[in-house]
Design a protein around this motif. Sequence first.
Motif, PDB file in Angstrom:
ATOM      1  N   GLU A   1       0.854  -1.177   0.000  1.00  0.00           N
ATOM      2  CA  GLU A   1       0.000   0.000   0.000  1.00  0.00           C
ATOM      3  C   GLU A   1       0.899   1.238   0.000  1.00  0.00           C
ATOM      4  O   GLU A   1       1.509   1.579   1.001  1.00  0.00           O
ATOM      5  CB  GLU A   1      -0.904   0.004   1.238  1.00  0.00           C
ATOM      6  CG  GLU A   1      -1.817   1.203   1.302  1.00  0.00           C
ATOM      7  CD  GLU A   1      -2.669   1.380   0.054  1.00  0.00           C
ATOM      8  OE1 GLU A   1      -2.492   2.410  -0.640  1.00  0.00           O
ATOM      9  OE2 GLU A   1      -3.487   0.491  -0.228  1.00  0.00           O
TER      10      GLU A   1
ATOM     11  N   LYS B   1      -0.203   4.325  -1.535  1.00  0.00           N
ATOM     12  CA  LYS B   1      -0.977   5.554  -1.683  1.00  0.00           C
ATOM     13  C   LYS B   1      -0.885   6.419  -0.425  1.00  0.00           C
ATOM     14  O   LYS B   1      -1.150   5.971   0.687  1.00  0.00           O
ATOM     15  CB  LYS B   1      -2.434   5.231  -1.982  1.00  0.00           C
ATOM     16  CG  LYS B   1      -3.256   6.451  -2.361  1.00  0.00           C
ATOM     17  CD  LYS B   1      -4.652   6.062  -2.819  1.00  0.00           C
ATOM     18  CE  LYS B   1      -5.456   7.290  -3.241  1.00  0.00           C
ATOM     19  NZ  LYS B   1      -6.815   6.915  -3.723  1.00  0.00           N
ATOM     20  N   GLY B   2      -0.465   7.666  -0.638  1.00  0.00           N
ATOM     21  CA  GLY B   2      -0.367   8.623   0.451  1.00  0.00           C
ATOM     22  C   GLY B   2       0.833   8.437   1.352  1.00  0.00           C
ATOM     23  O   GLY B   2       1.000   9.166   2.342  1.00  0.00           O
TER      24      GLY B   2
ATOM     25  N   ARG C   1       2.248   4.507  -8.057  1.00  0.00           N
ATOM     26  CA  ARG C   1       1.373   3.756  -7.163  1.00  0.00           C
ATOM     27  C   ARG C   1       0.743   4.646  -6.090  1.00  0.00           C
ATOM     28  O   ARG C   1       0.050   4.160  -5.207  1.00  0.00           O
ATOM     29  CB  ARG C   1       2.156   2.628  -6.491  1.00  0.00           C
ATOM     30  CG  ARG C   1       2.541   1.493  -7.433  1.00  0.00           C
ATOM     31  CD  ARG C   1       1.425   0.484  -7.589  1.00  0.00           C
ATOM     32  NE  ARG C   1       1.191  -0.215  -6.322  1.00  0.00           N
ATOM     33  CZ  ARG C   1       0.014  -0.633  -5.890  1.00  0.00           C
ATOM     34  NH1 ARG C   1      -1.065  -0.426  -6.611  1.00  0.00           N
ATOM     35  NH2 ARG C   1      -0.111  -1.269  -4.736  1.00  0.00           N
ATOM     36  N   GLY C   2       0.992   5.963  -6.169  1.00  0.00           N
ATOM     37  CA  GLY C   2       0.279   6.892  -5.310  1.00  0.00           C
ATOM     38  C   GLY C   2       1.029   7.421  -4.111  1.00  0.00           C
ATOM     39  O   GLY C   2       0.432   8.061  -3.231  1.00  0.00           O
TER      40      GLY C   2
ATOM     41  N   ASN D   1       2.863   9.782  -1.690  1.00  0.00           N
ATOM     42  CA  ASN D   1       2.698  11.223  -1.529  1.00  0.00           C
ATOM     43  C   ASN D   1       4.022  11.958  -1.654  1.00  0.00           C
ATOM     44  O   ASN D   1       4.112  13.020  -2.270  1.00  0.00           O
ATOM     45  CB  ASN D   1       2.069  11.522  -0.166  1.00  0.00           C
ATOM     46  CG  ASN D   1       1.853  13.003   0.056  1.00  0.00           C
ATOM     47  OD1 ASN D   1       1.262  13.678  -0.776  1.00  0.00           O
ATOM     48  ND2 ASN D   1       2.343  13.514   1.177  1.00  0.00           N
TER      49      ASN D   1
END
Length: 276
Positions: free
Chosen positions: A137, A139-140, A160-161, A163
């Motif tokens: 994961e 994202k962010g 893949r997101g 930040n």
Amino acid sequence: MKQYIAVEIKCEESLREMLMAELGEVQYDSFLETEDGLEAYAEQESFNQSQLEEILQQYGLAPADYQVQTVEEKNWNVEWEKHFTPIVVNDQCLVKATFHQIKKKYPYEIIIDPKMAFGTGHHATTYLMLQWQLELELKGKSVVDAGCGTGVLSIMAKKRGANQVIAFDNNEWAVTNSQENLELNQCSEIQLFLGTIQDVEIKQSTDIILANINRNVLLEEMELYVQRLSSTGQLLLSGFLEADQTLIEQRALQAGLQPVGVKYHDGWVALLLERI
């Protein structure tokens, strides 16, 4: 035209990336993988025969396994274009060069100019790191790419997101190549610099650190990675063989990390770790 020293090395495929990493530390700036091993190039004025012999001996290579000759400067991109083929990871991520024409579309497409920095996706360790990035994961999250090479892992993290992405390499040529690739992939907001993990501020508390380097560097820098991880942070390591997995895990345990996942490919390992 510059004179270069070309070293033709006969070795197993499993040794190629380690040798490129070692030689890259001592002024070799161009590499080409061959059927029998690899070719390494250094400017004539920076070539050191005894240094070369010492490195090759560490990997069990004898004088009969390599030869040295002086050559004129080549158009390295043309040489790479002869050998660089597209890579597809899990049918989700495509790594290609600017000159590849591929009709099929993938969720993640990364353009890497085929120069000599490490990490095109061809080597098992880069492939494994990309596989893990498809599962993590991101994202962010804040991500640090230690020893970024071509910048392929940084680019994937951003796609893949992630930040915030910070990437660095201690090889000036690699940083230059990474910058070009970041621009090709519209990822110029990634923070890129010439340096080491010690140049990343501890207070940043990174969510994920990616380190696809080599066994010795990973062992030496393990605590430095941990110091920069958040309390729930993850460390993804590759660049070492299955035979070294226990050693890496023991060092990680000493630094306060535990393995939570592992992937294997062609005798190489990518290990995911979290704080205990």
